[in-house]
Motif scaffolding. Structure first.
Motif, PDB file in Angstrom:
ATOM      1  N   SER A  77       0.860  -0.889   0.290  1.00  0.00           N
ATOM      2  CA  SER A  77      -0.253  -0.148  -0.201  1.00  0.00           C
ATOM      3  C   SER A  77       0.908   1.233  -0.312  1.00  0.00           C
ATOM      4  O   SER A  77       0.677   2.089  -0.874  1.00  0.00           O
ATOM      5  CB  SER A  77      -0.791   0.122   1.020  1.00  0.00           C
ATOM      6  N   ILE A  78       1.748   1.058   0.394  1.00  0.00           N
ATOM      7  CA  ILE A  78       2.377   2.421   0.744  1.00  0.00           C
ATOM      8  C   ILE A  78       3.425   2.543  -0.313  1.00  0.00           C
ATOM      9  O   ILE A  78       3.379   3.516  -1.181  1.00  0.00           O
ATOM     10  CB  ILE A  78       3.544   1.893   2.026  1.00  0.00           C
ATOM     11  N   GLN A  79       3.644   1.664  -1.540  1.00  0.00           N
ATOM     12  CA  GLN A  79       4.306   1.666  -2.564  1.00  0.00           C
ATOM     13  C   GLN A  79       4.101   2.116  -3.944  1.00  0.00           C
ATOM     14  O   GLN A  79       4.541   3.407  -4.599  1.00  0.00           O
ATOM     15  CB  GLN A  79       5.526  -0.026  -3.337  1.00  0.00           C
ATOM     16  N   GLU A  80       2.434   1.796  -3.594  1.00  0.00           N
ATOM     17  CA  GLU A  80       1.555   2.222  -4.271  1.00  0.00           C
ATOM     18  C   GLU A  80       0.943   3.862  -4.053  1.00  0.00           C
ATOM     19  O   GLU A  80       0.862   4.870  -4.792  1.00  0.00           O
ATOM     20  CB  GLU A  80       0.753   1.177  -4.643  1.00  0.00           C
ATOM     21  N   THR A  81       1.155   4.116  -2.623  1.00  0.00           N
ATOM     22  CA  THR A  81       1.282   5.533  -2.867  1.00  0.00           C
ATOM     23  C   THR A  81       1.951   6.516  -3.119  1.00  0.00           C
ATOM     24  O   THR A  81       1.954   7.091  -3.926  1.00  0.00           O
ATOM     25  CB  THR A  81       0.941   5.756  -1.000  1.00  0.00           C
ATOM     26  N   ALA A  82       3.458   5.853  -3.257  1.00  0.00           N
ATOM     27  CA  ALA A  82       4.550   6.591  -3.170  1.00  0.00           C
ATOM     28  C   ALA A  82       5.019   6.060  -5.068  1.00  0.00           C
ATOM     29  O   ALA A  82       5.066   7.699  -5.496  1.00  0.00           O
ATOM     30  CB  ALA A  82       5.634   6.136  -2.250  1.00  0.00           C
ATOM     31  N   LEU A  83       4.831   5.670  -5.388  1.00  0.00           N
ATOM     32  CA  LEU A  83       4.967   5.302  -6.795  1.00  0.00           C
ATOM     33  C   LEU A  83       4.139   4.719  -7.707  1.00  0.00           C
ATOM     34  O   LEU A  83       4.144   5.061  -8.836  1.00  0.00           O
ATOM     35  CB  LEU A  83       6.279   3.676  -6.811  1.00  0.00           C
ATOM     36  N   GLY A  84       2.484   5.077  -7.393  1.00  0.00           N
ATOM     37  CA  GLY A  84       1.661   4.568  -8.113  1.00  0.00           C
ATOM     38  C   GLY A  84       1.549   3.480  -8.507  1.00  0.00           C
ATOM     39  O   GLY A  84       1.982   2.705  -7.845  1.00  0.00           O
ATOM     40  N   PRO A  85       0.439   3.393  -8.894  1.00  0.00           N
ATOM     41  CA  PRO A  85       0.510   1.448  -9.273  1.00  0.00           C
ATOM     42  C   PRO A  85       1.527   0.626 -10.183  1.00  0.00           C
ATOM     43  O   PRO A  85       2.213   1.481 -11.022  1.00  0.00           O
ATOM     44  CB  PRO A  85      -0.029   1.859 -10.568  1.00  0.00           C
ATOM     45  N   THR A  86       1.382  -0.440 -10.047  1.00  0.00           N
ATOM     46  CA  THR A  86       2.442  -1.058 -10.207  1.00  0.00           C
ATOM     47  C   THR A  86       2.377  -1.264 -11.888  1.00  0.00           C
ATOM     48  O   THR A  86       1.276  -0.999 -12.920  1.00  0.00           O
ATOM     49  CB  THR A  86       2.911  -2.146 -10.105  1.00  0.00           C
ATOM     50  N   VAL A  87       3.403  -1.945 -12.732  1.00  0.00           N
ATOM     51  CA  VAL A  87       3.551  -2.161 -13.998  1.00  0.00           C
ATOM     52  C   VAL A  87       2.291  -3.257 -14.217  1.00  0.00           C
ATOM     53  O   VAL A  87       1.116  -3.264 -15.389  1.00  0.00           O
ATOM     54  CB  VAL A  87       4.490  -3.109 -14.781  1.00  0.00           C
ATOM     55  N   GLY A  88       1.476  -4.054 -13.591  1.00  0.00           N
ATOM     56  CA  GLY A  88       1.251  -5.463 -13.605  1.00  0.00           C
ATOM     57  C   GLY A  88      -0.647  -4.637 -13.369  1.00  0.00           C
ATOM     58  O   GLY A  88      -1.748  -4.902 -14.139  1.00  0.00           O
ATOM     59  N   GLN A  89      -0.338  -3.709 -12.767  1.00  0.00           N
ATOM     60  CA  GLN A  89      -2.127  -3.203 -12.121  1.00  0.00           C
ATOM     61  C   GLN A  89      -2.372  -1.917 -13.063  1.00  0.00           C
ATOM     62  O   GLN A  89      -3.308  -1.960 -13.557  1.00  0.00           O
ATOM     63  CB  GLN A  89      -1.904  -2.253 -10.749  1.00  0.00           C
ATOM     64  N   VAL A  90      -0.720  -1.237 -14.158  1.00  0.00           N
ATOM     65  CA  VAL A  90      -1.863  -0.677 -14.751  1.00  0.00           C
ATOM     66  C   VAL A  90      -1.939  -1.238 -16.376  1.00  0.00           C
ATOM     67  O   VAL A  90      -3.247  -1.823 -17.000  1.00  0.00           O
ATOM     68  CB  VAL A  90      -0.374  -0.097 -15.283  1.00  0.00           C
ATOM     69  N   ALA A  91      -0.922  -2.987 -16.840  1.00  0.00           N
ATOM     70  CA  ALA A  91      -1.839  -3.758 -17.987  1.00  0.00           C
ATOM     71  C   ALA A  91      -2.883  -4.249 -17.494  1.00  0.00           C
ATOM     72  O   ALA A  91      -3.996  -4.404 -18.550  1.00  0.00           O
ATOM     73  CB  ALA A  91      -0.640  -4.543 -17.658  1.00  0.00           C
ATOM     74  N   MET A  92      -3.534  -4.755 -16.245  1.00  0.00           N
ATOM     75  CA  MET A  92      -4.942  -4.897 -16.178  1.00  0.00           C
ATOM     76  C   MET A  92      -5.951  -3.991 -16.742  1.00  0.00           C
ATOM     77  O   MET A  92      -6.784  -3.999 -16.616  1.00  0.00           O
ATOM     78  CB  MET A  92      -4.828  -5.365 -14.774  1.00  0.00           C
ATOM     79  N   ALA A  93      -5.619  -2.431 -15.811  1.00  0.00           N
ATOM     80  CA  ALA A  93      -6.508  -1.305 -15.948  1.00  0.00           C
ATOM     81  C   ALA A  93      -6.530  -1.010 -17.177  1.00  0.00           C
ATOM     82  O   ALA A  93      -7.823  -0.863 -17.961  1.00  0.00           O
ATOM     83  CB  ALA A  93      -5.816  -0.025 -15.300  1.00  0.00           C
ATOM     84  N   GLU A  94      -5.618  -1.679 -18.417  1.00  0.00           N
ATOM     85  CA  GLU A  94      -6.041  -0.789 -19.888  1.00  0.00           C
ATOM     86  C   GLU A  94      -6.892  -2.027 -20.165  1.00  0.00           C
ATOM     87  O   GLU A  94      -7.291  -1.116 -21.462  1.00  0.00           O
ATOM     88  CB  GLU A  94      -4.523  -0.418 -19.774  1.00  0.00           C
ATOM     89  N   THR A  95      -6.048  -3.302 -19.959  1.00  0.00           N
ATOM     90  CA  THR A  95      -6.776  -4.363 -20.622  1.00  0.00           C
ATOM     91  C   THR A  95      -9.117  -4.168 -19.906  1.00  0.00           C
ATOM     92  O   THR A  95      -9.975  -4.155 -21.311  1.00  0.00           O
ATOM     93  CB  THR A  95      -6.829  -5.442 -20.083  1.00  0.00           C
ATOM     94  N   ARG A  96      -9.241  -3.916 -19.003  1.00  0.00           N
ATOM     95  CA  ARG A  96     -10.084  -3.192 -18.304  1.00  0.00           C
ATOM     96  C   ARG A  96     -10.887  -2.666 -19.516  1.00  0.00           C
ATOM     97  O   ARG A  96     -12.922  -2.520 -19.816  1.00  0.00           O
ATOM     98  CB  ARG A  96     -10.004  -3.630 -16.778  1.00  0.00           C
ATOM     99  N   ASP A  97      -9.800  -1.599 -19.479  1.00  0.00           N
ATOM    100  CA  ASP A  97     -10.337   0.302 -20.163  1.00  0.00           C
ATOM    101  C   ASP A  97     -10.654  -0.419 -21.830  1.00  0.00           C
ATOM    102  O   ASP A  97     -11.878  -0.017 -22.501  1.00  0.00           O
ATOM    103  CB  ASP A  97      -9.436   1.009 -20.094  1.00  0.00           C
ATOM    104  N   GLU A  98     -10.041  -1.718 -21.887  1.00  0.00           N
ATOM    105  CA  GLU A  98     -10.134  -1.714 -23.622  1.00  0.00           C
ATOM    106  C   GLU A  98     -10.824  -2.406 -23.409  1.00  0.00           C
ATOM    107  O   GLU A  98     -11.950  -2.243 -25.184  1.00  0.00           O
ATOM    108  CB  GLU A  98      -9.198  -2.789 -24.089  1.00  0.00           C
ATOM    109  N   SER A  99     -11.447  -3.209 -22.713  1.00  0.00           N
ATOM    110  CA  SER A  99     -13.019  -4.431 -22.702  1.00  0.00           C
ATOM    111  C   SER A  99     -13.703  -3.979 -22.793  1.00  0.00           C
ATOM    112  O   SER A  99     -15.057  -3.449 -23.178  1.00  0.00           O
ATOM    113  CB  SER A  99     -13.144  -5.371 -22.109  1.00  0.00           C
ATOM    114  N   VAL A 100     -13.424  -2.251 -21.927  1.00  0.00           N
ATOM    115  CA  VAL A 100     -15.615  -2.070 -21.629  1.00  0.00           C
ATOM    116  C   VAL A 100     -15.365  -0.337 -22.794  1.00  0.00           C
ATOM    117  O   VAL A 100     -16.709  -0.463 -22.946  1.00  0.00           O
ATOM    118  CB  VAL A 100     -14.932  -1.000 -19.934  1.00  0.00           C
TER     119      VAL A 100
END
Length: 165
Positions: free
Chosen positions: A105-128
């Motif tokens: 949680s601290i890492q995500e807050t400080a660094l933003g989302p991880t590469v895997g989280q970005v990829a999952m979000a992009e995949t979700r956005d593409e399908s939606v």
């Protein structure tokens, strides 16, 4: 943890030499094995129970060839942890998991989302809703341009990435 690490920890705690501690640890292991061979069971209070059991023959498959294989019956040693050990391990595992979640949680807050989280979000956005266009703040340059700019190939302006020349 290895036997060597166990020996080192015990020798430091008790102030014994590692050689003497290694001998004691090995004698303990030998006594456990001997009790299992002679009696088939050894119960160590607040630790657990070692027991020798016969495993029935069974049919299995060779994972490489898929061919059926007959596995003969055999004697195996089983271990059932005691209540105190199970409770301590459960508490420690839960605490370790809470620490990992907090660090994540601290890492995500400080660094933003991880590469895997970005990829999952992009995949979700593409399908939606891919028809909605890119999300604000995303780089829309072609992939080849990104790679070329990253390695500094001639002919690709670096300003495409928002960096100064």
């Amino acid at each position: 943890m290895t036997k060597k690490e166990i020996v080192k920890t015990i020798s430091e705690e008790l102030g014994l030499t590692q050689l003497k501690t290694k001998e004691i640890v090995q004698k303990t292991f030998d006594a456990i094995v001997e009790a299992l061979v002679d009696e088939g069971r050894i119960e160590l209070r607040n630790f657990g129970v070692f027991e020798v059991k016969k495993r029935a023959s069974r049919k299995a498959r060779n994972p490489r060839t898929g061919q059926r294989v007959d596995v003969p019956e055999k004697w195996v040693v089983t271990f059932k942890p005691g209540k105190e050990m199970e409770e301590r391990v459960r508490v420690l595992a839960e605490a370790r998991e809470r620490r990992r979640e907090a660090a994540r949680s601290i890492q995500e807050t400080a660094l933003g989302p991880t590469v895997g989280q970005v990829a999952m979000a992009e995949t979700r956005d593409e399908s939606v809703g891919a028809a909605m266009g890119p999300k604000p703040g995303t780089i829309t340059a072609p992939q080849d341009s990104l790679v070329s700019a990253a390695v500094g190939e001639v002919g690709v302006p670096r300003t495409d990435l928002g960096a100064s020349p």
